[in-house]
Design an enzyme around this catalytic site. Structure first.
Site, PDB file in Angstrom:
ATOM      1  CE  LYS A  10      -4.012  -2.130   2.270  1.00 44.30           C
ATOM      2  NZ  LYS A  10      -4.980  -2.011   3.404  1.00 44.30           N
ATOM      3  CE1 TYR A  50      -9.742  -2.567   0.171  1.00 43.40           C
ATOM      4  CE2 TYR A  50      -8.657  -0.585  -0.610  1.00 43.40           C
ATOM      5  CZ  TYR A  50      -8.608  -1.802   0.047  1.00 43.40           C
ATOM      6  OH  TYR A  50      -7.419  -2.245   0.593  1.00 43.40           O
ATOM      7  CG  PHE A  58     -13.272   1.855   7.078  1.00 44.32           C
ATOM      8  CD1 PHE A  58     -12.781   1.248   5.921  1.00 44.32           C
ATOM      9  CD2 PHE A  58     -13.938   1.060   7.997  1.00 44.32           C
ATOM     10  CE1 PHE A  58     -12.952  -0.104   5.685  1.00 44.32           C
ATOM     11  CE2 PHE A  58     -14.121  -0.308   7.773  1.00 44.32           C
ATOM     12  CZ  PHE A  58     -13.627  -0.886   6.606  1.00 44.32           C
ATOM     13  NE  ARG A  86      -7.405 -12.562   4.906  1.00 44.95           N
ATOM     14  CZ  ARG A  86      -7.768 -11.289   4.755  1.00 44.95           C
ATOM     15  NH1 ARG A  86      -7.590 -10.668   3.609  1.00 44.95           N
ATOM     16  NH2 ARG A  86      -8.300 -10.631   5.762  1.00 44.95           N
ATOM     17  CB  THR A  92      -7.856  -5.838   9.514  1.00 43.66           C
ATOM     18  OG1 THR A  92      -8.359  -6.921   8.742  1.00 43.66           O
ATOM     19  CG2 THR A  92      -8.117  -4.524   8.806  1.00 43.66           C
ATOM     20  NE  ARG A 103      -2.776  -5.866   6.902  1.00 42.30           N
ATOM     21  CZ  ARG A 103      -3.943  -6.330   6.461  1.00 42.30           C
ATOM     22  NH1 ARG A 103      -4.584  -7.289   7.126  1.00 42.30           N
ATOM     23  NH2 ARG A 103      -4.476  -5.841   5.361  1.00 42.30           N
ATOM     24  CG  ASN A 113      -3.785  -2.426   6.856  1.00 44.35           C
ATOM     25  OD1 ASN A 113      -3.632  -1.998   5.712  1.00 44.35           O
ATOM     26  ND2 ASN A 113      -4.826  -3.156   7.206  1.00 44.35           N
ATOM     27  CG  HIS A 116      -5.459  -5.819  -0.483  1.00 34.70           C
ATOM     28  ND1 HIS A 116      -6.685  -5.735   0.137  1.00 34.70           N
ATOM     29  CD2 HIS A 116      -5.624  -6.655  -1.547  1.00 34.70           C
ATOM     30  CE1 HIS A 116      -7.560  -6.486  -0.545  1.00 34.70           C
ATOM     31  NE2 HIS A 116      -6.941  -7.038  -1.568  1.00 34.70           N
ATOM     32  CD  GLU A 127      -9.255  -8.179  -3.849  1.00 33.49           C
ATOM     33  OE1 GLU A 127      -8.133  -8.676  -3.605  1.00 33.49           O
ATOM     34  OE2 GLU A 127     -10.054  -7.843  -2.959  1.00 33.49           O
TER      35      GLU A 127
HETATM   36  P1  GDP Z   1      -8.277  -6.729   5.176  1.00 33.29           P
HETATM   37  O1  GDP Z   1      -8.895  -7.803   4.327  1.00 33.29           O
HETATM   38  O2  GDP Z   1      -7.491  -7.268   6.341  1.00 33.29           O
HETATM   39  O3  GDP Z   1      -7.452  -5.727   4.383  1.00 33.29           O
HETATM   40  O4  GDP Z   1      -9.459  -5.893   5.879  1.00 33.29           O
HETATM   41  P2  GDP Z   1     -10.893  -5.358   5.348  1.00 33.29           P
HETATM   42  O5  GDP Z   1     -11.250  -5.958   4.032  1.00 33.29           O
HETATM   43  O6  GDP Z   1     -11.853  -5.505   6.480  1.00 33.29           O
HETATM   44  O7  GDP Z   1     -10.647  -3.787   5.184  1.00 33.29           O
HETATM   45  C1  GDP Z   1      -9.987  -3.270   4.055  1.00 33.29           C
HETATM   46  C2  GDP Z   1      -9.025  -2.196   4.501  1.00 33.29           C
HETATM   47  O8  GDP Z   1      -9.768  -1.115   5.067  1.00 33.29           O
HETATM   48  C3  GDP Z   1      -8.054  -2.588   5.622  1.00 33.29           C
HETATM   49  O9  GDP Z   1      -6.903  -3.284   5.188  1.00 33.29           O
HETATM   50  C4  GDP Z   1      -7.696  -1.234   6.197  1.00 33.29           C
HETATM   51  O10 GDP Z   1      -6.743  -0.544   5.366  1.00 33.29           O
HETATM   52  C5  GDP Z   1      -9.028  -0.497   6.106  1.00 33.29           C
HETATM   53  N1  GDP Z   1      -9.815  -0.614   7.348  1.00 33.29           N
HETATM   54  C6  GDP Z   1     -10.394  -1.720   7.884  1.00 33.29           C
HETATM   55  N2  GDP Z   1     -11.042  -1.442   9.021  1.00 33.29           N
HETATM   56  C7  GDP Z   1     -10.888  -0.097   9.209  1.00 33.29           C
HETATM   57  C8  GDP Z   1     -11.347   0.815  10.215  1.00 33.29           C
HETATM   58  O11 GDP Z   1     -12.040   0.444  11.173  1.00 33.29           O
HETATM   59  N3  GDP Z   1     -10.986   2.133  10.052  1.00 33.29           N
HETATM   60  C9  GDP Z   1     -10.236   2.571   9.007  1.00 33.29           C
HETATM   61  N4  GDP Z   1      -9.923   3.872   8.921  1.00 33.29           N
HETATM   62  N5  GDP Z   1      -9.795   1.737   8.037  1.00 33.29           N
HETATM   63  C10 GDP Z   1     -10.110   0.419   8.142  1.00 33.29           C
END
Ligand code: GDP
Length: 139
Positions: A10, A50, A58, A86, A92, A103, A113, A116, A127
Site C-alpha cells: 500500500k 474497494y 471508513f 493472509r 487487519t 502488519r 496497514n 492488502h 481483484e
Molecule cells: P483486510 O482484508 O485485512 O485488508 O481488511 P478489510 O477488508 O476488512 O478492510 C480493508 C481495509 O480497510 C483494511 O486493510 C484497512 O486498510 C481499512 N480498514 C479496515 N477497518 C478499518 C477501520 O475500522 N478504520 C479505518 N480507517 N480503516 C479500516
C-alpha cells in the site's frame, strides 16, 4: 489447492521504503510472484477496487489513502496461497496481529496497514482482473 491471490504493497509502505522488506518476506515464505507492477490509483479507481466496502464508515478515508501515492500490485500463486499470505500479513488491526507478521511489525494504523491480500478465491479473481490482463501474468 493451487490458487492465486492479489497482493498490494500500500502507499504508506511504498512511501516508507518497505517494498523490499515485503517482497523479501514473500520470497522467504515461498510465496511465488507471478505478476508485479506499480500503480498510482486515482480516487475513482480506488473506489472501484474497494466497492464491497462502499457502506463502511471508513470507505472515504480508505479510498483517499489508497489513491494518495503509488502502490505495488502483485499476483501470488501457489498451494493455499490466499490463506498463507493472509497469515503472513496478520490481522487487519496491527494491534491484534500475531508477532512476526508484516502488519504487526510495520503497520502504524488500522488503515495504513502496509499490505492488502484477497480473502477468498472469488474476490481474488475480481481483484486480479482489476489490475492485470492474462498476458501480464507469468505462467
Ligand atoms: P483486510 O482484508 O485485512 O485488508 O481488511 P478489510 O477488508 O476488512 O478492510 C480493508 C481495509 O480497510 C483494511 O486493510 C484497512 O486498510 C481499512 N480498514 C479496515 N477497518 C478499518 C477501520 O475500522 N478504520 C479505518 N480507517 N480503516 C479500516
Amino acid at each position: 489447492m493451487k490458487e492465486r491471490t492479489l497482493a498490494i504493497i500500500k502507499p504508506d509502505a511504498v512511501e516508507r521504503g518497505l517494498i523490499g522488506e515485503v517482497i523479501k518476506r514473500l520470497e522467504a515464505n515461498d510465496l511465488k510472484i507471478v505478476a508485479m507492477k506499480m500503480v498510482y490509483m486515482n480516487k475513482a479507481q480506488a473506489e472501484g477496487f474497494y466497492a464491497v466496502h462502499t457502506e463502511r464508515p471508513f470507505f472515504e478515508s480508505l479510498t483517499t489513502f489508497m489513491s494518495s501515492g503509488p502502490a505495488v500490485v502483485m499476483v501470488l500463486e501457489g498451494e493455499n496461497v490466499i490463506g498463507r499470505y493472509r497469515e503472513l500479513m496478520g490481522a487487519t488491526n496491527y494491534k491484534e496481529a500475531a508477532e512476526g507478521t508484516i502488519r504487526r511489525e510495520f503497520a502504524t494504523d488500522i488503515e495504513k496497514n502496509v499490505v492488502h491480500g484477497s480473502d477468498a478465491p472469488e474476490t481474488a479473481a475480481f481483484e486480479i482482473s482489476y489490475f492485470f490482463n492474462s498476458f501480464e501474468i507469468v505462467d
